[in-house]
Design an enzyme around this catalytic site. Structure first.
Site, short mmCIF file in Angstrom:
data_model
loop_
_atom_site.label_atom_id
_atom_site.label_comp_id
_atom_site.label_asym_id
_atom_site.label_seq_id
_atom_site.Cartn_x
_atom_site.Cartn_y
_atom_site.Cartn_z
N GLU A 257 45.93 31.52 40.09
CA GLU A 257 46.22 32.09 41.40
C GLU A 257 44.92 32.27 42.19
O GLU A 257 44.84 31.92 43.38
CB GLU A 257 46.91 33.45 41.21
CG GLU A 257 47.73 33.91 42.38
CD GLU A 257 48.51 35.18 42.06
OE1 GLU A 257 48.68 36.00 42.98
OE2 GLU A 257 48.95 35.36 40.90
N SER B 76 47.76 42.78 39.57
CA SER B 76 46.47 42.25 39.14
C SER B 76 45.55 42.06 40.33
O SER B 76 45.98 42.05 41.49
CB SER B 76 46.66 40.93 38.40
OG SER B 76 47.27 39.97 39.25
N GLN C 117 42.02 39.57 41.56
CA GLN C 117 41.23 38.38 41.23
C GLN C 117 39.92 38.33 42.01
O GLN C 117 39.86 38.78 43.15
CB GLN C 117 42.01 37.10 41.54
CG GLN C 117 43.19 36.82 40.64
CD GLN C 117 44.46 37.49 41.11
OE1 GLN C 117 44.67 37.68 42.30
NE2 GLN C 117 45.31 37.89 40.18
#
Length: 440
Positions: free
Chosen positions: A185, A217, A219
């Site tokens: 992603e 989450s 990133q």
């Protein structure tokens, strides 16, 4: 003088031919260049088909269809690209549509997701010329919503979508549906942003980094310029891939459980996926004194409550956040000297506190989040305000960014769109998939 009978017949036929030629010409002129034809799909049914008859340069275009199956909805992106010899394709147009809910609510009855998927497929059929359907890849990538489902339920949903895709007239391989890894992603979003700002189209790759803060989450992805970063980072943080005839090396990691909603739960003292015992509450200094409500996360309902008035809320909340983040995040030293774009909840919370425009975005310093957190938390000591979680969310964002290696005076660029195109992972993932098709 009498005209011979044979000559009369010949003259009549000639007049008829002239008349029919005239009528046909005018019918052709009045017919739109876009026509509707019927084409047979793989399930044997006739499909109404959009054909760009008048587009003489159709061979210069290619299309890709990406379904983004998120936790709150399912979205379709239909991308139209200009082919350019020996270069990365250029985006000519994006068509976007979203429906709610996402796939997760159909976990116990996958058949019910069919109508929504077909509705979005009809969008693609309207956009992609029918003679390109068989060569246009159709893909669905699921994110956090399906990651949180039990494995068998997620598989049944994806199998149902796969059946629908493979009955459609588009190109759908065995890998046409799947759950996206968090790192993928991040990499796909990095490709999207750098493609849109033009960093991937030349020999000089002056790329930018990418920060994304979702619900479950978060990133971070960037292209390391310092060899020390590659040598000192965990091996699974570094990846390389080929695209547009170039090789890209990236530092990319997804921290599962450190998305904003999961972080809230962790700061409150709850455990992901575990309901509280009956009558139990989660107490937190990050909430206004006297506040008590029910809060749902990942299909579990928690009773949460603010602690009694006492210590300043910001200091108490920051201490809790700091403990929760302790040794969970790796600092990347070189990020302080690189340009970064930030998305999702980084963007939303900046809008909430009025430091960027909701439509156009803007630039934000890390310390802007911290200053806003102090102000909001202070006001909550006397009034819980319209958003009871804003103090915690801002405090967490400020702390997380510093743990990732960004100093307080670091400027981040916040954008929902670049050149009118959504800055999601969908475009990057579509490129990556098309490249994989060419390799095979």
């Amino acid at each position: 003088m009498r005209i011979p009978k044979l000559a009369s017949v010949f003259l009549l036929v000639l007049c008829l031919i002239v008349y029919l030629t005239y009528v046909k010409k005018h019918i052709d002129i009045s017919t739109p260049s876009d026509s509707k034809d019927h084409i047979q799909s793989r399930n044997g049914k006739d499909e109404l088909c959009h054909s760009e008859v008048g587009d003489l340069n159709k061979s210069n275009f290619l299309y890709g269809i990406m379904f983004d199956a998120g936790s709150t909805g399912t979205r379709i992106h239909v991308f139209k690209f200009n082919k350019t010899p020996n270069e990365a394709p250029k985006l000519a147009h994006e068509t976007f549509k979203a429906i709610k809910p996402g796939l997760s609510p159909y976990a116990d009855d996958p058949e019910k997701c069919t109508a929504g998927i077909q509705e979005l497929l009809n969008v693609a059929k309207e956009i992609v010329p029918c003679d390109l359907w068989k060569s246009t890849p159709l893909v669905l990538k699921a994110t956090a919503g399906l990651r949180l489902l039990p494995g068998e339920k997620a598989k049944q949903l994806l199998d149902k979508v796969k059946d629908i895709f493979q009955a459609s007239p588009f190109l759908s391989r065995e890998d046409c549906v799947g759950i996206m890894d968090g790192s993928d992603e991040g990499i796909s979003a990095w490709i999207t942003v750098n493609f849109l700002i033009g960093s991937l189209h030349g020999l000089e790759q002056n790329t930018v980094g990418m920060l994304d803060l979702g619900g479950g989450s978060t990133q971070i992805t960037f292209s390391p310029q310092d060899e020390k970063t590659i040598q000192t980072s965990p091996i699974d943080y570094i990846t390389s891939f080929q695209m547009f005839s170039n090789t890209f090396s990236l530092y990319s990691h997804s921290y599962l459980g450190l998305g904003l909603m999961s972080a809230r739960l962790a700061v409150f003292g709850g455990i992901e996926g575990m309901p509280l015992e009956e009558g139990k509450t989660l107490l937190s200094p990050c909430l206004a004194p006297g506040y008590e409500e029910q809060w749902e996360h990942a299909e579990v309902v928690y009773t949460i409550k603010g602690q009694k008035a006492g210590e300043p809320i910001y200091e108490s909340c920051y201490s809790k956040v700091e403990k929760m983040l302790y040794r969970k995040v790796k600092k990347a030293e070189e990020v302080k000297d690189m340009d970064f774009y930030a998305f999702s909840y980084y963007y939303d919370r900046a809008v909430d506190i009025g430091i960027i425009d909701e439509k156009t975005g803007g630039n934000v310093k890390v310390e802007d989040y911290e200053a806003a957190a102090r102000k909001v938390c202070k006001s909550m000591e006397t009034d819980q305000g319209e958003n009871p979680f804003l103090c915690l969310d801002l405090t967490y964002i400020a702390a997380l960014l510093q743990e990732l290696g960004f100093p307080k005076d670091k400027v981040l660029k916040l954008a929902r769109k670049i050149d009118n195109v959504e800055t999601s992972w969908a475009l990057g993932a579509t490129f990556h998939y098309i490249e994989s098709l060419h390799k095979h």
